[in-house]
Design a protein around this motif. Sequence first.
Motif, PDB file in Angstrom:
ATOM      1  N   VAL A 237       0.864  -1.178   0.000  1.00  0.00           N
ATOM      2  CA  VAL A 237       0.000   0.000   0.000  1.00  0.00           C
ATOM      3  C   VAL A 237       0.900   1.228   0.000  1.00  0.00           C
ATOM      4  CG1 VAL A 237      -1.769   1.308   1.221  1.00  0.00           C
ATOM      5  CG2 VAL A 237      -1.825  -1.201   1.259  1.00  0.00           C
ATOM      6  N   HIS A 238       0.815   2.006  -1.068  1.00  0.00           N
ATOM      7  CA  HIS A 238       1.607   3.225  -1.184  1.00  0.00           C
ATOM      8  C   HIS A 238       0.775   4.397  -0.667  1.00  0.00           C
ATOM      9  CE1 HIS A 238       4.594   1.190  -3.771  1.00  0.00           C
ATOM     10  NE2 HIS A 238       3.546   0.537  -4.231  1.00  0.00           N
ATOM     11  N   ALA A 239       1.267   5.064   0.363  1.00  0.00           N
ATOM     12  CA  ALA A 239       0.563   6.203   0.960  1.00  0.00           C
ATOM     13  C   ALA A 239       1.559   7.343   1.141  1.00  0.00           C
ATOM     14  CB  ALA A 239      -0.060   5.807   2.296  1.00  0.00           C
ATOM     15  N   SER A 240       2.203   7.688   0.034  1.00  0.00           N
ATOM     16  CA  SER A 240       3.297   8.655   0.078  1.00  0.00           C
ATOM     17  C   SER A 240       2.839  10.101   0.048  1.00  0.00           C
ATOM     18  CB  SER A 240       4.257   8.405  -1.099  1.00  0.00           C
ATOM     19  OG  SER A 240       3.549   8.410  -2.327  1.00  0.00           O
ATOM     20  N   GLY A 241       1.534  10.332  -0.087  1.00  0.00           N
ATOM     21  CA  GLY A 241       1.017  11.685  -0.022  1.00  0.00           C
ATOM     22  C   GLY A 241       1.264  12.482  -1.283  1.00  0.00           C
ATOM     23  N   ALA A 242       1.116  13.800  -1.161  1.00  0.00           N
ATOM     24  CA  ALA A 242       1.326  14.728  -2.271  1.00  0.00           C
ATOM     25  C   ALA A 242       2.031  15.952  -1.713  1.00  0.00           C
ATOM     26  CB  ALA A 242      -0.006  15.107  -2.910  1.00  0.00           C
ATOM     27  N   SER A 243       3.331  15.845  -1.528  1.00  0.00           N
ATOM     28  CA  SER A 243       4.084  16.865  -0.801  1.00  0.00           C
ATOM     29  C   SER A 243       4.704  17.916  -1.707  1.00  0.00           C
ATOM     30  CB  SER A 243       5.187  16.197   0.026  1.00  0.00           C
ATOM     31  OG  SER A 243       6.054  15.453  -0.811  1.00  0.00           O
ATOM     32  N   GLU A 244       4.537  17.782  -3.004  1.00  0.00           N
ATOM     33  CA  GLU A 244       5.133  18.736  -3.939  1.00  0.00           C
ATOM     34  C   GLU A 244       4.234  19.965  -4.061  1.00  0.00           C
ATOM     35  OE1 GLU A 244       8.286  19.746  -6.562  1.00  0.00           O
ATOM     36  OE2 GLU A 244       8.063  17.940  -5.336  1.00  0.00           O
ATOM     37  N   SER A 245       4.717  21.120  -3.623  1.00  0.00           N
ATOM     38  CA  SER A 245       3.918  22.350  -3.686  1.00  0.00           C
ATOM     39  C   SER A 245       3.757  22.811  -5.131  1.00  0.00           C
ATOM     40  CB  SER A 245       4.584  23.469  -2.883  1.00  0.00           C
ATOM     41  OG  SER A 245       4.506  23.234  -1.505  1.00  0.00           O
TER      42      SER A 245
ATOM     43  N   GLY B  61      -1.744  14.378 -10.754  1.00  0.00           N
ATOM     44  CA  GLY B  61      -0.744  14.174  -9.707  1.00  0.00           C
ATOM     45  C   GLY B  61      -1.021  12.957  -8.852  1.00  0.00           C
ATOM     46  N   ILE B  62      -1.575  11.893  -9.467  1.00  0.00           N
ATOM     47  CA  ILE B  62      -1.926  10.685  -8.717  1.00  0.00           C
ATOM     48  C   ILE B  62      -1.432   9.441  -9.452  1.00  0.00           C
ATOM     49  CG2 ILE B  62      -3.991  11.766  -7.753  1.00  0.00           C
ATOM     50  CD1 ILE B  62      -5.619  10.018  -9.740  1.00  0.00           C
ATOM     51  N   VAL B  63      -1.426   8.334  -8.740  1.00  0.00           N
ATOM     52  CA  VAL B  63      -1.211   7.024  -9.353  1.00  0.00           C
ATOM     53  C   VAL B  63      -2.575   6.504  -9.802  1.00  0.00           C
ATOM     54  CG1 VAL B  63      -0.528   4.635  -8.928  1.00  0.00           C
ATOM     55  CG2 VAL B  63       0.845   6.513  -7.991  1.00  0.00           C
ATOM     56  N   PRO B  64      -2.790   6.252 -11.087  1.00  0.00           N
ATOM     57  CA  PRO B  64      -4.098   5.786 -11.561  1.00  0.00           C
ATOM     58  C   PRO B  64      -4.515   4.501 -10.848  1.00  0.00           C
ATOM     59  CG  PRO B  64      -2.700   6.420 -13.406  1.00  0.00           C
ATOM     60  CD  PRO B  64      -1.827   6.420 -12.189  1.00  0.00           C
ATOM     61  N   ASN B  65      -5.757   4.478 -10.390  1.00  0.00           N
ATOM     62  CA  ASN B  65      -6.218   3.341  -9.603  1.00  0.00           C
ATOM     63  C   ASN B  65      -7.719   3.195  -9.721  1.00  0.00           C
ATOM     64  OD1 ASN B  65      -7.603   4.537  -6.881  1.00  0.00           O
ATOM     65  ND2 ASN B  65      -6.010   5.923  -7.654  1.00  0.00           N
ATOM     66  N   VAL B  66      -8.186   2.020  -9.331  1.00  0.00           N
ATOM     67  CA  VAL B  66      -9.622   1.754  -9.226  1.00  0.00           C
ATOM     68  C   VAL B  66      -9.885   1.284  -7.802  1.00  0.00           C
ATOM     69  CG1 VAL B  66     -11.568   0.384 -10.038  1.00  0.00           C
ATOM     70  CG2 VAL B  66      -9.831   1.163 -11.665  1.00  0.00           C
TER      71      VAL B  66
ATOM     72  N   ALA C  52      -3.357   4.816  -1.228  1.00  0.00           N
ATOM     73  CA  ALA C  52      -4.310   5.428  -0.297  1.00  0.00           C
ATOM     74  C   ALA C  52      -3.875   6.865  -0.047  1.00  0.00           C
ATOM     75  CB  ALA C  52      -4.374   4.657   1.023  1.00  0.00           C
ATOM     76  N   GLY C  53      -4.834   7.733   0.227  1.00  0.00           N
ATOM     77  CA  GLY C  53      -4.528   9.119   0.540  1.00  0.00           C
ATOM     78  C   GLY C  53      -4.412   9.992  -0.691  1.00  0.00           C
ATOM     79  N   TRP C  54      -3.653  11.071  -0.567  1.00  0.00           N
ATOM     80  CA  TRP C  54      -3.567  12.066  -1.638  1.00  0.00           C
ATOM     81  C   TRP C  54      -2.952  11.491  -2.911  1.00  0.00           C
ATOM     82  CZ3 TRP C  54      -1.772  17.277   1.023  1.00  0.00           C
ATOM     83  CH2 TRP C  54      -2.858  17.799   1.729  1.00  0.00           C
ATOM     84  N   ILE C  55      -2.043  10.532  -2.811  1.00  0.00           N
ATOM     85  CA  ILE C  55      -1.461   9.953  -4.024  1.00  0.00           C
ATOM     86  C   ILE C  55      -2.498   9.103  -4.761  1.00  0.00           C
ATOM     87  CG2 ILE C  55      -0.611   7.802  -2.979  1.00  0.00           C
ATOM     88  CD1 ILE C  55       1.237  10.061  -5.550  1.00  0.00           C
ATOM     89  N   LYS C  56      -3.588   8.795  -4.097  1.00  0.00           N
ATOM     90  CA  LYS C  56      -4.691   8.029  -4.703  1.00  0.00           C
ATOM     91  C   LYS C  56      -5.760   8.939  -5.294  1.00  0.00           C
ATOM     92  CE  LYS C  56      -8.670   5.280  -3.077  1.00  0.00           C
ATOM     93  NZ  LYS C  56      -9.293   4.692  -1.870  1.00  0.00           N
ATOM     94  N   ARG C  57      -6.115  10.014  -4.576  1.00  0.00           N
ATOM     95  CA  ARG C  57      -7.290  10.800  -4.970  1.00  0.00           C
ATOM     96  C   ARG C  57      -6.984  12.257  -5.259  1.00  0.00           C
ATOM     97  NH1 ARG C  57      -7.369  10.705   0.675  1.00  0.00           N
ATOM     98  NH2 ARG C  57      -7.793  12.770   1.582  1.00  0.00           N
ATOM     99  N   SER C  58      -5.722  12.683  -5.190  1.00  0.00           N
ATOM    100  CA  SER C  58      -5.213  14.046  -5.338  1.00  0.00           C
ATOM    101  C   SER C  58      -5.306  14.783  -4.005  1.00  0.00           C
ATOM    102  CB  SER C  58      -5.912  14.835  -6.449  1.00  0.00           C
ATOM    103  OG  SER C  58      -7.179  15.305  -6.058  1.00  0.00           O
ATOM    104  N   ALA C  59      -4.613  15.924  -3.934  1.00  0.00           N
ATOM    105  CA  ALA C  59      -4.419  16.620  -2.661  1.00  0.00           C
ATOM    106  C   ALA C  59      -5.648  17.430  -2.264  1.00  0.00           C
ATOM    107  CB  ALA C  59      -3.201  17.534  -2.752  1.00  0.00           C
ATOM    108  N   ARG C  60      -6.598  16.748  -1.695  1.00  0.00           N
ATOM    109  CA  ARG C  60      -7.788  17.428  -1.183  1.00  0.00           C
ATOM    110  C   ARG C  60      -8.331  16.623  -0.002  1.00  0.00           C
ATOM    111  NH1 ARG C  60      -9.523  14.649  -5.784  1.00  0.00           N
ATOM    112  NH2 ARG C  60     -11.286  13.232  -5.412  1.00  0.00           N
ATOM    113  N   GLY C  61      -8.984  17.352   0.897  1.00  0.00           N
ATOM    114  CA  GLY C  61      -9.559  16.694   2.069  1.00  0.00           C
ATOM    115  C   GLY C  61      -8.617  16.690   3.251  1.00  0.00           C
ATOM    116  N   GLY C  62      -9.179  16.799   4.446  1.00  0.00           N
ATOM    117  CA  GLY C  62      -8.392  16.830   5.662  1.00  0.00           C
ATOM    118  C   GLY C  62      -8.079  15.448   6.198  1.00  0.00           C
ATOM    119  N   ILE C  63      -7.661  15.407   7.467  1.00  0.00           N
ATOM    120  CA  ILE C  63      -7.226  14.160   8.085  1.00  0.00           C
ATOM    121  C   ILE C  63      -8.326  13.107   8.040  1.00  0.00           C
ATOM    122  CG2 ILE C  63      -6.548  13.102  10.283  1.00  0.00           C
ATOM    123  CD1 ILE C  63      -5.134  15.696  10.979  1.00  0.00           C
ATOM    124  N   GLY C  64      -9.538  13.504   8.406  1.00  0.00           N
ATOM    125  CA  GLY C  64     -10.608  12.530   8.508  1.00  0.00           C
ATOM    126  C   GLY C  64     -10.962  11.856   7.201  1.00  0.00           C
TER     127      GLY C  64
END
Length: 391
Positions: free
Chosen positions: A193-201, A339-344, A357-369
């Motif tokens: 499971v890659h959950a590396s986020g989206a840290s590139e400004s 800016g994501i890894v294509p996934n289903v 999982a996370g921003w690398i899955k769905r793009s950089a939006r949404g908070g912690i929850g």
Amino acid sequence: MTYAISGECCSDASCVAVCPMNCIHPSPGEPGFGTTDGLYVDPRACIDCGACADICPVDAAKPADRSAPVDVQLNASYYRERPPLDGLDLDTWEPPRFDPWSDGPRRVAVVGAGPAGMYATRELLQRSTAEITLFDRLPVVGGLARYGVAPDHPLTKQIVETFERIAAHPRVHWRPGTSVTVAELEGRYDAVVHASGASESRRLGLPGELTADEIVAWYNGRPGARRPELRGPRAIVVGNGNVALDLARLLPTLPGTGITEVLVLGRRGPEAAAYTASAYREVEGRNEIAFRYGVTPAGWDEHGLTTADGELISAGTLVSAIGFTGRPIEGLPFDETLGIVPNVGGAVIGRPGHFVAGWIKRSARGGIGVNKACAQETVRTLLTVGVPQPA
């Protein structure tokens, strides 16, 4: 300040899915769901993140100091006779299902110990008997929950304590300060499971601009972060998301900068603003913060910001807070536009056994929850799809 849910609650349970602390009940499937007057927030566990208020379709979730006293009392009384909830719930969760993994525990790698990676790890602990190896390049868990949340939101940062307990679980092998590649993981784990986020400004492209990440990393003490050069008396923050409002609120309070006022610029109109209501409430009415919309930055020098209309706005600091994007992961497909890894549903397209999982899955939006529901979907997909079987 904790949150409370009022009598206007429609019980659609959207808030239950995004609550990072599992402190809203009764949830679907629990006794009382659909028969009580609504849902209730446990004030003992609430971390004041505002995720429930941001997603509530009827505006029933509010900060306790903006709620009717009777609603605050009803929320607290619902939990008065109940023991404090465990944010992990590892012992009370439904029995794990092993349809594709019926032959026993498997090895899973989770890359990234931010919110998405930690929620994915928790889901794997709750729904499988997998042994999990957790990697992160930083020496501690938490990611943006530790180094991205504003320092004047200490309650929100308390979620890190839950993440630390997850990392200490006997079936989790925590590998801090470790960077790994897809090639290194191949063949060693049944699923990754890659959950590396989206840290590139994202940047405006103006020489001399600072990015939100540079400043946020510094004032939160992220390892390796350096103090940026901040000059006053005016700072311009370009962006209309929650991070932009955090910066606008905090820049005048940082010692040694000389910043006494902040101008928040939106390149589009106020209808396109991406900040949440709870974030706006924190800056509403502050004399040192002003907003302007429909402004296109065109140049930046020692005199200030030049707009596309030729106007010069004097300022000593320019900060771009226009969002983040993911970085390509070598060995996995990457969508440069999103800016994501294509996934289903979290399963990486064309790479069996790899999930995101996370921003690398769905793009950089949404908070912690939001990462909680995102990680739940990914783990459900992982357990449904299973892992590649030997030929």
